[in-house]
Scaffold this active site. Sequence first.
Site: not given
Ligand code: AMP
Length: 212
Positions: A15, A87, A124, A159, A170
């Site tokens: 993404k 999400r 990554r 990360r 996740r």
């Molecule tokens: P990402 O970078 O999208 O993989 O998000 C990393 C982390 O941020 C996730 O594992 C969640 O802990 C938090 N997070 C990101 N977007 C959301 C969302 N829309 N709702 C809840 N938690 C989020």
Amino acid sequence: MKPHLIILGAPGSGKGTQAAGLVKAGYCHVSTGDLLRAEIAKDSELGRRVSGILSRGELVGDSVVLELLKANCDTRSKGYIFDGFPRNVAQAEMLDRELLAGSSWIAVYFKIDLDVLLERIVNRRTCSNCSEIYNLVSKRPVKEGTCDRCGASGSLVQRKDDTKEVLKKRLDVFSNEIESLIKFYKSKNYVEVDASREPEEIYKALMEAIAN
Ligand code: AMP
């Protein structure tokens, strides 16, 4: 104005990489994960509250993320890519009601076999200076440890939540929610892209899918 793009996909499905290409095509990119990580880096009150949640790979509360999103985008004047939000169906309904009312949009699902993702994600690396995304197997920087895009050296970091243990959590969280999200969007405006291919091919397919 371009229709907003709601990008759905597992962690590591590409993404962020595709969003970077779409920004060059005139979109604004908003990633709730990036916004949350920026709060943690700033050591803000919100950042301190959510830091443990991110490091465990769990989801932050829906309304917290929605408020952060609302503060960081102006959907009436520009075409946005929503990356990492929604999400779950509750967030999809919030997005619909609070940010997309009266706008045109398409939901795009980056479909990929979850087994492929583990290797992708543990390899990554992200530039801590400009957020460019690399992969130690498929997209190495020209000079090891140095970002090709901004030239910062020693800036390519993993990360904290890209480790095998947190990733498993996740992916579980993703798997639990994705079917209902797809069902929600299929009855509205929805396309799928095969995200197991090379980034350039995915970009081409994405462009075709959103042009139709
Ligand atoms: P990402 O970078 O999208 O993989 O998000 C990393 C982390 O941020 C996730 O594992 C969640 O802990 C938090 N997070 C990101 N977007 C959301 C969302 N829309 N709702 C809840 N938690 C989020």
